[in-house]
Design an enzyme around this catalytic site. Structure first.
Site, PDB file in Angstrom:
ATOM      1  NE  ARG A  76     -19.145  30.044  -6.065  1.00 14.61           N
ATOM      2  CZ  ARG A  76     -19.822  30.455  -7.144  1.00 14.61           C
ATOM      3  NH1 ARG A  76     -19.336  30.272  -8.351  1.00 14.61           N
ATOM      4  NH2 ARG A  76     -20.973  31.064  -7.018  1.00 14.61           N
ATOM      5  CG  PHE A  93     -13.522  26.932 -18.118  1.00 21.20           C
ATOM      6  CD1 PHE A  93     -13.497  27.469 -19.396  1.00 21.20           C
ATOM      7  CD2 PHE A  93     -13.147  25.605 -17.943  1.00 21.20           C
ATOM      8  CE1 PHE A  93     -13.135  26.684 -20.491  1.00 21.20           C
ATOM      9  CE2 PHE A  93     -12.778  24.825 -19.026  1.00 21.20           C
ATOM     10  CZ  PHE A  93     -12.769  25.349 -20.302  1.00 21.20           C
ATOM     11  CG  ASP A 144     -12.591  33.310 -17.758  1.00 15.53           C
ATOM     12  OD1 ASP A 144     -13.349  32.539 -17.148  1.00 15.53           O
ATOM     13  OD2 ASP A 144     -12.974  34.038 -18.702  1.00 15.53           O
ATOM     14  CB  SER A 145     -11.584  33.263 -22.890  1.00 13.70           C
ATOM     15  OG  SER A 145     -12.901  33.250 -22.420  1.00 13.70           O
ATOM     16  CB  ALA A 163      -9.309  26.626 -20.765  1.00 11.15           C
ATOM     17  CG  ASP A 212     -17.862  26.042 -13.525  1.00 12.54           C
ATOM     18  OD1 ASP A 212     -18.741  25.380 -14.110  1.00 12.54           O
ATOM     19  OD2 ASP A 212     -18.117  27.041 -12.827  1.00 12.54           O
ATOM     20  CB  CYS A 265     -23.788  24.491 -16.874  1.00 16.78           C
ATOM     21  SG  CYS A 265     -22.896  25.432 -18.102  1.00 16.78           S
TER      22      CYS A 265
HETATM   23  N1  SAH Z   1     -16.241  28.886 -12.237  1.00 20.24           N
HETATM   24  C1  SAH Z   1     -16.865  30.175 -12.403  1.00 20.24           C
HETATM   25  C2  SAH Z   1     -17.863  30.188 -13.549  1.00 20.24           C
HETATM   26  C3  SAH Z   1     -17.286  29.794 -14.890  1.00 20.24           C
HETATM   27  S1  SAH Z   1     -18.263  30.274 -16.241  1.00 20.24           S
HETATM   28  C4  SAH Z   1     -17.489  30.604 -11.114  1.00 20.24           C
HETATM   29  O1  SAH Z   1     -17.541  29.801 -10.154  1.00 20.24           O
HETATM   30  O2  SAH Z   1     -17.924  31.745 -10.996  1.00 20.24           O
HETATM   31  C5  SAH Z   1     -17.306  29.869 -17.620  1.00 20.24           C
HETATM   32  C6  SAH Z   1     -16.161  30.818 -17.917  1.00 20.24           C
HETATM   33  O3  SAH Z   1     -15.411  30.254 -18.978  1.00 20.24           O
HETATM   34  C7  SAH Z   1     -16.535  32.215 -18.360  1.00 20.24           C
HETATM   35  O4  SAH Z   1     -15.970  33.146 -17.484  1.00 20.24           O
HETATM   36  C8  SAH Z   1     -15.906  32.367 -19.766  1.00 20.24           C
HETATM   37  O5  SAH Z   1     -15.315  33.656 -19.949  1.00 20.24           O
HETATM   38  C9  SAH Z   1     -14.854  31.303 -19.745  1.00 20.24           C
HETATM   39  N2  SAH Z   1     -14.473  30.720 -21.042  1.00 20.24           N
HETATM   40  C10 SAH Z   1     -15.257  30.392 -22.075  1.00 20.24           C
HETATM   41  N3  SAH Z   1     -14.546  29.764 -23.033  1.00 20.24           N
HETATM   42  C11 SAH Z   1     -13.261  29.707 -22.596  1.00 20.24           C
HETATM   43  C12 SAH Z   1     -12.033  29.177 -23.129  1.00 20.24           C
HETATM   44  N4  SAH Z   1     -12.013  28.552 -24.316  1.00 20.24           N
HETATM   45  N5  SAH Z   1     -10.920  29.283 -22.384  1.00 20.24           N
HETATM   46  C13 SAH Z   1     -10.948  29.895 -21.177  1.00 20.24           C
HETATM   47  N6  SAH Z   1     -12.064  30.397 -20.631  1.00 20.24           N
HETATM   48  C14 SAH Z   1     -13.211  30.318 -21.330  1.00 20.24           C
END
Ligand code: SAH
Length: 398
Positions: free
Chosen positions: A213, A231, A253-254, A282, A302, A342
């Site tokens: 970040r 995400f 985000d979802s 997304a 992410d 990840c």
């Molecule tokens: N970038 C963030 C961490 C991301 S974790 C940080 O720095 O803190 C991944 C995220 O993706 C989660 O919050 C989850 O709710 C979201 N997610 C999972 N599948 C998704 C989708 N299909 N569309 C949008 N968001 C999604």
């Protein structure tokens, strides 16, 4: 106390001698004695030579996890305390505090404590017990941690998807001391984040992205730029971008609840009337943007772990390619892409190949500025490559 012996299959001592801590069922010829799940056992080769001590779990494909390669060591309070202290000392030398008050204190196998993760969030500790061996010693470990660190409270978040493989169900709640507030404020590189230790993902925050970040959201990369934070979770990248005067940020985000927390976190860093928080899928939103011809200067991808197991790798690879292909189509020439995976089962080489495939299909030229990985509070043990799971590429796209 040692409660049995694992006799390795012929030729299977090599990984033990190479100090890999896992003993798979296929590598074990037989078990002598009647060790209960979680008990300490002696690990011997076919000639009866003692190589290590491990804790045992007949319910897991990983039958044993090695605690020490000195078969004469005693696995008692002072053994655990010495390992805990070593992990803590390693973090102290990173000089994270006072700017960063949320970080990983104990990174399981990579800190010589298989199955145990402990994260620090200010005055609170969050513990994840990943194995039967840790589960059986949880009270002992909490006592040692509390004596050593004097936390206000210790919270358990043993709700990882791997627990059932160990024959364990999810467990969450307070283990010691006081409950954390529903929105605990912690600092990361001097920026403030509200976190719910009981309902947030993992132990509350994605602590492993801290350095990424900071690197991606430096002022010279973000100031005045249109940012798409895909995400977004609770706004990790967005808070840094906002603090460094990014142009409008769109967060996707979802989870609606996570986006509400993201907005609170971002607003604490700067007043941002033009930012957007979009709850939805997304993949679908990026497709819509492509159809609308939208363009951005910086896109952060992410995603969650697409490949929790080896069998998921082909499908996950398609998912990573698809989302990267979409993002590449949405960048202005000269724009930046920070893209991550990840999934431990997708190595850095494979990930780079996936992004390469996406770039060829999107007909964009991509320069890697920085390869990205895990911060040093999530160390990777050289003899345990499984401890490397987070990889990313920070790219300029033409
Ligand atoms: N970038 C963030 C961490 C991301 S974790 C940080 O720095 O803190 C991944 C995220 O993706 C989660 O919050 C989850 O709710 C979201 N997610 C999972 N599948 C998704 C989708 N299909 N569309 C949008 N968001 C999604």
């Amino acid at each position: 106390m040692i409660n049995g012996t694992l006799i390795l299959a012929a030729g299977r001592e090599k990984s033990v001698l190479n100090r890999h801590p896992w003993l798979f069922s296929g590598g074990i010829a037989r078990v002598e004695g009647q060790p209960a799940p979680g008990d300490v056992v002696r690990v011997v080769d076919t000639r009866g030579r003692a190589l290590a001590l491990a804790y045992y779990n007949p319910h897991s494909q990983i039958r044993g996890r090695i605690l020490t390669w000195n078969p004469d060591e005693r696995i008692d309070d002072s053994f655990w305390l010495e390992r805990i202290r070593r992990a803590i000392r390693g973090r102290e030398r990173l000089k994270l505090t006072p700017h960063t008050t949320a970080y990983r204190l104990i990174n399981a196998e990579a800190d010589g404590l298989p199955g145990l993760v402990v994260d620090r969030y200010g005055e609170f500790l969050v513990l994840q017990s990943g194995t039967m061996g840790i589960e059986k010693r949880k009270a002992q470990l909490v006592r040692l941690l509390a004596d050593e660190l004097n936390p206000v409270g210790v919270v358990e978040r043993s709700d990882m998807e791997t627990r059932p493989h160990e024959g364990l169900s999810s467990q969450t709640g307070l283990l010691a001391g006081e409950s954390p507030p529903p929105e605990l404020l912690v600092s990361e590189n001097g920026l403030s984040f509200g976190v719910n230790l009981l309902t947030g993902h993992k132990t509350g925050l994605y602590l492993d992205q801290r350095e990424n970040r900071q690197r991606v959201c430096q002022p010279h990369f973000v100031a005045g730029q249109a940012v798409l934070n895909v995400f977004a979770y609770t706004g990790g990248f967005a808070v840094y971008a906002a603090a460094h005067e990014a142009g409008p940020i769109i967060n996707i985000d979802s989870s609606f609840a996570m986006l509400e927390q993201a907005e609170r976190n971002v607003e604490r860093a700067a007043s941002r009337p033009d930012d957007q928080y979009l709850a939805g899928d997304a993949f679908r939103i990026l497709r819509d943007y492509r159809d609308e011809g939208r363009q951005f200067d910086l896109i952060i991808l992410d995603p969650p772990k697409f490949a929790p197991s080896k069998g998921d790798v082909p499908k996950a690879s398609r998912g990573y390619k698809d989302i990267n292909w979409l993002a590449l189509r949405l960048l202005r020439p000269g724009g930046l892409l920070a893209t991550f995976s990840c999934s431990g089962h997708i190595g850095a080489d494979l990930f780079q190949k996936i992004v390469f495939g996406a770039a060829v299909d999107a007909r964009r030229e991509v320069q890697i500025l920085y390869p990205l990985g895990q911060p040093p509070d999530h160390p990777v043990l050289l003899t345990f490559p499984e401890s490397a799971y987070l990889k990313g590429l920070f790219c300029r796209v033409w």
